[in-house]
Design an enzyme around this catalytic site. Structure first.
Site, PDB file in Angstrom:
ATOM      1  N   ASN A   8       0.792  -1.156  -0.015  1.00 22.53           N
ATOM      2  CA  ASN A   8      -0.029   0.158  -0.005  1.00 22.53           C
ATOM      3  C   ASN A   8       0.930   1.154  -0.009  1.00 22.53           C
ATOM      4  OD1 ASN A   8      -1.655   1.805   0.627  1.00 22.53           O
ATOM      5  ND2 ASN A   8      -2.135   1.334   2.598  1.00 22.53           N
ATOM      6  N   TRP A   9       0.949   1.904  -0.980  1.00 23.11           N
ATOM      7  CA  TRP A   9       1.926   3.047  -1.066  1.00 23.11           C
ATOM      8  C   TRP A   9       1.250   4.261  -0.538  1.00 23.11           C
ATOM      9  CZ3 TRP A   9       5.021   3.594  -6.680  1.00 23.11           C
ATOM     10  CH2 TRP A   9       5.644   2.567  -6.675  1.00 23.11           C
ATOM     11  N   LYS A  10      -0.104   4.180  -0.215  1.00 22.39           N
ATOM     12  CA  LYS A  10      -0.649   5.387   0.439  1.00 22.39           C
ATOM     13  C   LYS A  10      -0.329   6.593  -0.618  1.00 22.39           C
ATOM     14  CE  LYS A  10      -0.075   2.967   4.980  1.00 22.39           C
ATOM     15  NZ  LYS A  10      -0.009   3.195   6.282  1.00 22.39           N
ATOM     16  N   HIS A  93      -9.324   1.111   5.159  1.00 25.52           N
ATOM     17  CA  HIS A  93      -8.147   1.372   6.031  1.00 25.52           C
ATOM     18  C   HIS A  93      -8.279   2.230   7.021  1.00 25.52           C
ATOM     19  CE1 HIS A  93      -4.010   2.501   6.655  1.00 25.52           C
ATOM     20  NE2 HIS A  93      -3.580   1.366   5.868  1.00 25.52           N
ATOM     21  N   GLU A  95      -6.455   4.665   7.947  1.00 30.31           N
ATOM     22  CA  GLU A  95      -6.530   5.973   7.703  1.00 30.31           C
ATOM     23  C   GLU A  95      -7.877   6.842   7.071  1.00 30.31           C
ATOM     24  OE1 GLU A  95      -2.669   5.465   5.800  1.00 30.31           O
ATOM     25  OE2 GLU A  95      -1.909   4.673   7.646  1.00 30.31           O
ATOM     26  N   GLU A 163      -4.989  -5.048  10.875  1.00 30.86           N
ATOM     27  CA  GLU A 163      -4.042  -3.787  10.899  1.00 30.86           C
ATOM     28  C   GLU A 163      -4.089  -3.134  12.312  1.00 30.86           C
ATOM     29  OE1 GLU A 163      -1.946  -2.884   6.946  1.00 30.86           O
ATOM     30  OE2 GLU A 163      -3.820  -1.348   7.052  1.00 30.86           O
ATOM     31  N   GLY A 169       3.171   2.321  10.834  1.00 32.19           N
ATOM     32  CA  GLY A 169       4.133   3.335  10.651  1.00 32.19           C
ATOM     33  C   GLY A 169       4.625   3.487  11.746  1.00 32.19           C
ATOM     34  N   SER A 208       3.795  -2.284  10.126  1.00 35.16           N
ATOM     35  CA  SER A 208       5.407  -2.362  10.472  1.00 35.16           C
ATOM     36  C   SER A 208       6.087  -3.610  10.157  1.00 35.16           C
ATOM     37  CB  SER A 208       5.701  -2.043  12.011  1.00 35.16           C
ATOM     38  OG  SER A 208       5.328  -0.622  12.337  1.00 35.16           O
ATOM     39  N   GLY A 229       3.116  -1.119   3.957  1.00 34.55           N
ATOM     40  CA  GLY A 229       3.218   0.129   3.797  1.00 34.55           C
ATOM     41  C   GLY A 229       4.513   0.560   3.429  1.00 34.55           C
ATOM     42  N   GLY A 230       5.056   1.246   4.450  1.00 35.43           N
ATOM     43  CA  GLY A 230       6.654   2.031   4.141  1.00 35.43           C
ATOM     44  C   GLY A 230       7.251   1.097   3.167  1.00 35.43           C
TER      45      GLY A 230
HETATM   46  P1  13P Z   1       3.434   0.217   7.718  1.00 33.61           P
HETATM   47  O1  13P Z   1       3.569  -0.800   6.880  1.00 33.61           O
HETATM   48  O2  13P Z   1       4.188   1.530   7.023  1.00 33.61           O
HETATM   49  O3  13P Z   1       3.394   0.372   9.161  1.00 33.61           O
HETATM   50  O4  13P Z   1       1.841   0.654   7.204  1.00 33.61           O
HETATM   51  C1  13P Z   1       0.800  -0.381   7.223  1.00 33.61           C
HETATM   52  C2  13P Z   1      -0.313  -0.050   6.549  1.00 33.61           C
HETATM   53  O5  13P Z   1      -0.927   0.822   6.908  1.00 33.61           O
HETATM   54  C3  13P Z   1      -0.410  -0.749   5.295  1.00 33.61           C
HETATM   55  O6  13P Z   1      -1.903  -0.634   4.850  1.00 33.61           O
END
Ligand code: 13P
Length: 248
Positions: A8-10, A93, A95, A163, A169, A208, A229-230
């Site tokens: 997920n590149w957000k 998600h 967010e 999640e 993050g 993470s 994510g990251g």
């Molecule tokens: P991180 O891997 O950056 O913690 O993010 C997880 C996430 O929200 C994937 O959707």
């Protein structure tokens, strides 16, 4: 089901970052993955990304509207995302729930829209740190599952992403035992509601996930993949995480 490792590149990624997908494609060609691989870039890059990876792995979206079309300025329908080359969409998600006020009912509408358009719906759930500290994590997650997953979920049309909000993050992850216990709880909820067929629904862990912890997490019972994510932004790291799935 084959595990699914999804990135997920957000709200990250410009055209130049498609080079990471070219690098990932080359890496996977030399080292075929033991799982399904999906990258969800921002919607602006879906068409280019899908054209570039040519089916070497799947491209998905990060959100969709519940309706197929209409007067919803700025929104994108699941049909549009599919038309652009997406085969999956993340819905609910944390967010989106936090910054856009999305409710479980909104998320269920989006998941149904994903199915209508022929997309895999990756439905996200997870508790906050306060909820975990209060001992209500299981209750929160089963409530989100009940209200965010529409009737008719199968292993083909749905994956669940667990999640924990406090792990996103932050570099913090639940213990192996906590992840396994929550995934078992989610599995039990799905089987109770949808029957034995629900054992085919993949339950992804997200929060993470890094090259250093991927193999351990992906090896836990009822963990059917990861939502990253990251660490999905760099092909090298994401490829290392994909390598954490052991060939069956
Ligand atoms: P991180 O891997 O950056 O913690 O993010 C997880 C996430 O929200 C994937 O959707």
């Amino acid at each position: 089901m084959r595990p699914l490792v999804a990135g997920n590149w957000k709200m990250n990624g410009l055209g130049a970052d498609l080079a990471e997908l070219a690098t990932l494609k080359a890496a996977l060609a030399g080292d075929p993955p033991a799982c399904d691989v999906l990258v969800c870039p921002p919607a602006t890059l879906i068409a280019q990304a899908a054209g570039q990876v040519e089916g070497a792995f799947a491209i998905g979206a990060q959100d969709c509207h519940a309706r197929a079309s209409g007067a919803f300025t700025g929104d994108l329908s699941a049909e549009m995302l599919r038309d652009a080359g997406a085969s999956a969409v993340i819905v609910g998600h944390s967010e989106r729930r936090q910054f856009h006020g999305e409710t479980d009912a909104d998320v269920a509408g989006k998941a149904a829209a994903a199915w209508r358009a022929g997309l895999l719906a990756i439905i996200c759930i997870g508790e906050t740190s306060a909820q975990r500290d209060a001992g209500t994590a299981n209750h929160i997650c089963s409530g989100q599952l009940d209200a965010s997953v529409p009737e008719g979920a199968t292993g083909e049309n749905t994956a669940i992403a667990y999640e924990p909000v406090w792990a996103i993050g932050t570099g913090r992850t639940p213990s192996d035992g906590e992840i396994a216990a929550m995934h078992a709880h989610i599995r039990a909820c799905l089987v109770r509601r949808f029957g034995e067929g629900a054992r085919a629904i993949r339950i992804l862990y997200g929060g993470s996930v890094k090259p250093q912890n991927a193999a351990q997490i992906l090896g836990l019972p009822d963990v059917g993949g990861a939502l990253v994510g990251g660490a999905s932004l760099k092909a090298k790291d994401f490829h290392a995480i994909i390598g954490g799935v052991k060939a069956q």
